[in-house]
Design a protein around this motif. Sequence first.
Motif, PDB file in Angstrom:
ATOM      1  N   VAL A  91       0.861  -1.182   0.000  1.00 48.04           N
ATOM      2  CA  VAL A  91       0.000   0.000   0.000  1.00 48.04           C
ATOM      3  C   VAL A  91       0.897   1.232   0.000  1.00 48.04           C
ATOM      4  O   VAL A  91       1.690   1.431   0.932  1.00 48.04           O
ATOM      5  N   VAL A  92       0.785   2.037  -1.037  1.00 43.15           N
ATOM      6  CA  VAL A  92       1.564   3.271  -1.143  1.00 43.15           C
ATOM      7  C   VAL A  92       0.657   4.436  -0.755  1.00 43.15           C
ATOM      8  O   VAL A  92      -0.228   4.827  -1.524  1.00 43.15           O
ATOM      9  N   SER A  93       0.876   4.974   0.439  1.00 44.92           N
ATOM     10  CA  SER A  93       0.024   6.063   0.921  1.00 44.92           C
ATOM     11  C   SER A  93       0.173   7.304   0.056  1.00 44.92           C
ATOM     12  O   SER A  93      -0.798   7.993  -0.224  1.00 44.92           O
ATOM     13  N   HIS A  94       1.395   7.607  -0.311  1.00 47.40           N
ATOM     14  CA  HIS A  94       1.652   8.566  -1.382  1.00 47.40           C
ATOM     15  C   HIS A  94       3.091   8.387  -1.853  1.00 47.40           C
ATOM     16  O   HIS A  94       3.877   7.676  -1.222  1.00 47.40           O
ATOM     17  N   THR A  95       3.431   9.013  -2.955  1.00 51.10           N
ATOM     18  CA  THR A  95       4.678   8.667  -3.640  1.00 51.10           C
ATOM     19  C   THR A  95       5.844   9.582  -3.316  1.00 51.10           C
ATOM     20  O   THR A  95       6.872   9.519  -3.978  1.00 51.10           O
ATOM     21  N   ASN A 110      10.419  -9.096  -4.939  1.00 48.33           N
ATOM     22  CA  ASN A 110       9.179  -9.843  -5.177  1.00 48.33           C
ATOM     23  C   ASN A 110       8.377  -9.142  -6.282  1.00 48.33           C
ATOM     24  O   ASN A 110       7.537  -8.276  -6.002  1.00 48.33           O
ATOM     25  N   PRO A 111       8.604  -9.509  -7.554  1.00 47.71           N
ATOM     26  CA  PRO A 111       7.900  -8.866  -8.667  1.00 47.71           C
ATOM     27  C   PRO A 111       6.399  -9.141  -8.685  1.00 47.71           C
ATOM     28  O   PRO A 111       5.674  -8.484  -9.442  1.00 47.71           O
ATOM     29  N   ASN A 112       5.934 -10.076  -7.867  1.00 47.17           N
ATOM     30  CA  ASN A 112       4.516 -10.445  -7.868  1.00 47.17           C
ATOM     31  C   ASN A 112       3.671  -9.606  -6.912  1.00 47.17           C
ATOM     32  O   ASN A 112       2.451  -9.792  -6.832  1.00 47.17           O
ATOM     33  N   ILE A 113       4.299  -8.704  -6.184  1.00 47.30           N
ATOM     34  CA  ILE A 113       3.541  -7.846  -5.273  1.00 47.30           C
ATOM     35  C   ILE A 113       2.572  -6.965  -6.067  1.00 47.30           C
ATOM     36  O   ILE A 113       2.918  -6.433  -7.128  1.00 47.30           O
ATOM     37  N   THR A 114       1.375  -6.802  -5.540  1.00 47.42           N
ATOM     38  CA  THR A 114       0.403  -5.877  -6.126  1.00 47.42           C
ATOM     39  C   THR A 114       0.493  -4.542  -5.400  1.00 47.42           C
ATOM     40  O   THR A 114       0.357  -4.494  -4.168  1.00 47.42           O
ATOM     41  N   VAL A 115       0.745  -3.479  -6.143  1.00 54.15           N
ATOM     42  CA  VAL A 115       0.840  -2.144  -5.562  1.00 54.15           C
ATOM     43  C   VAL A 115      -0.561  -1.554  -5.463  1.00 54.15           C
ATOM     44  O   VAL A 115      -1.286  -1.474  -6.467  1.00 54.15           O
ATOM     45  N   ILE A 122      -0.408   5.849  -8.753  1.00 51.58           N
ATOM     46  CA  ILE A 122       0.034   4.838  -9.717  1.00 51.58           C
ATOM     47  C   ILE A 122       0.700   5.517 -10.911  1.00 51.58           C
ATOM     48  O   ILE A 122       1.751   5.069 -11.394  1.00 51.58           O
ATOM     49  N   GLN A 123       0.129   6.606 -11.386  1.00 59.66           N
ATOM     50  CA  GLN A 123       0.728   7.342 -12.501  1.00 59.66           C
ATOM     51  C   GLN A 123       2.111   7.861 -12.120  1.00 59.66           C
ATOM     52  O   GLN A 123       3.062   7.768 -12.908  1.00 59.66           O
ATOM     53  N   PHE A 124       2.238   8.400 -10.924  1.00 57.58           N
ATOM     54  CA  PHE A 124       3.536   8.895 -10.472  1.00 57.58           C
ATOM     55  C   PHE A 124       4.551   7.752 -10.381  1.00 57.58           C
ATOM     56  O   PHE A 124       5.715   7.897 -10.776  1.00 57.58           O
ATOM     57  N   LEU A 125       4.120   6.606  -9.824  1.00 56.14           N
ATOM     58  CA  LEU A 125       5.033   5.471  -9.664  1.00 56.14           C
ATOM     59  C   LEU A 125       5.512   4.940 -11.012  1.00 56.14           C
ATOM     60  O   LEU A 125       6.684   4.579 -11.164  1.00 56.14           O
ATOM     61  N   GLU A 126       4.624   4.908 -11.986  1.00 60.18           N
ATOM     62  CA  GLU A 126       5.020   4.423 -13.313  1.00 60.18           C
ATOM     63  C   GLU A 126       6.116   5.298 -13.909  1.00 60.18           C
ATOM     64  O   GLU A 126       7.033   4.800 -14.576  1.00 60.18           O
ATOM     65  N   ASN A 127       6.058   6.590 -13.642  1.00 63.80           N
ATOM     66  CA  ASN A 127       7.098   7.500 -14.128  1.00 63.80           C
ATOM     67  C   ASN A 127       8.349   7.459 -13.264  1.00 63.80           C
ATOM     68  O   ASN A 127       9.417   7.880 -13.698  1.00 63.80           O
ATOM     69  N   LEU A 128       8.188   6.925 -12.051  1.00 63.79           N
ATOM     70  CA  LEU A 128       9.296   6.939 -11.093  1.00 63.79           C
ATOM     71  C   LEU A 128      10.172   5.700 -11.194  1.00 63.79           C
ATOM     72  O   LEU A 128      11.413   5.799 -11.176  1.00 63.79           O
TER      73      LEU A 128
END
Length: 572
Positions: A91-95, A110-115, A122-128
């Motif tokens: 759980v990402v409370s914020h990025t 662990n590549p199988n973790i669900t974020v 999610i948009q920020f993480l994809e760019n990060l």
Amino acid sequence: MVVATERPQTEKRLTIQTAEIAAQTLTIRSLDWDRDRFDIEFGLQNGTTYNSFLIRGDKVALVDTSHAKFRQLYLDTLKGAIDPAQIDYLVVSHTEPDHSGLVADLLALNPNITVVASKVAIQFLENLIHQPFSKLLVKSGESLDLGQGHVLEFLNAPNLHWPDTIFTYDHGTQTLYTCDAFGMHYCSDDLFDADLGAIEPDFRFYYECLMAPNARSVLGAMKRMDALPGYHTIATGHGPLLRHNVVELTGRYRHWSQTKAEAETTAAVFYVSDYGYSDRLSQSIAKGITKTGVAVEMMDLKAADPQELRELVERSVALVLAAPPQGECEAAIGTILTVANNKQRIGVFESGGGQDEPSYPLFNRFRDLGLKPAFDVIRISTKPQAFTYQLCEEAGTDLGQALMVKETVKQMKSLDSDLDKALGRLSGGLYIITAKKGDVASAMLASWVVQASFQPLGITIAVAKDRAIESLMQVGDRFVLNILEEGNYGHLMRHFLKRFGPGEDRFAGVETQQATNGSPILSDALAYLECQVSSRMDCGDHWLVYSAVDNGRVSKEDALTAVHHRKVGNHY
């Protein structure tokens, strides 16, 4: 039981603390003992912590990670508590990097973790992190069942203090995970908030720096909290967790936020949270504005809803805009330009991302519509330093003071004339307070000064909340009280009474020496006292600052202190 793991002593102490805080719930706290500056570059007196949480049901969830500086220490501790392959959800409370700095490292284990995060996060993480990952986008009111009673409900909490923030509530343990909200930069081995007196100054300071500019967002999040069944622990992202004083401290948040949100005058500050230094600089400007009693609403240009953006511009008397990356946020800027009117003020600052939209052409587009300048365009040519953030705060304060001129005049006329004149008969000495912290120095003329104690030697000073020097007089800060001489103070009084622009050198043309605490001593002062702030009390539009006196000297034994007599008692 609390277990502390410490790596070998380095210049900066970094330790880990682990403890069970509820059934099947472990906290991993990264203790940054010696950090003295944070985020928007406000000074820290007691370090900080970055808190992460592991919840075990039939499924396992990790709430937030840690700062990248703790990479090996944190990951080793996590592996000692659980095999990362057994973690199902992150759980990402914020990025913001101090909480998500190890997301990529965890996914590598662990590549199988669900974020699990908000859409914006999610948009920020994809760019990060630039790698594919399994994701679950959640909205307010949605839930995730881990089993064994651990049902996680998510609450939207945008702008606390990033636009992508969510809270997480565990129905099984009645624990509310709030990331930045209700936290504080306070590092100690105390897991919970048992000593309210010790944490109060840092709790309030943290609120004023990070949450006050988002008071309406705080109230919105608290309204969603009110609908929960109840929570006996608030698991914050920074500082001790709240358990002993939950009602008291959340009540303070509500009161402070209601007071700020009810202000009649509102300024809008627009930023781009994942670009350059936009977020940090905008927070400094917003903090300066709120010091004057003007309400602030902050909005991320990338994540802004067009209708909410339009409504915010319509109800604001001033607009402060971070230059976005070239070619981006054009629709948002177009909306602002369409709704803006010539009764508003406009301020523009560069974000420092390297590809900023040119700031002066952007500023001139608003000037062409008739908007008045809020402050000179703030240009960033290098990585912002403490001086840069102080300049931004002072620019915000100048804007707020300009917006409050009519209200100030109204207040000056509000007292009964007899009472006003009677208050004015309270006389005092004439003093100049000087302070320096790092590369930032400031000064102010003062007359509300009195000795407060003998053991220890202590004085109190009333400092208006909108004075620039207020930021350098937090608990633990050091300053010099310069005592002016009767018959030899006019030149100093005139100099320090004049209006200084944001970032302007207060000591240009004034002869000074350096005190042992690093602050300037005025060479023409009759005497001086070196002081350290011990505590502060909120007194409406002033802070009453109590300080211990460490050192002092008189230059002329037979001279007298200058005395200040006022005619009225409702303004300086």
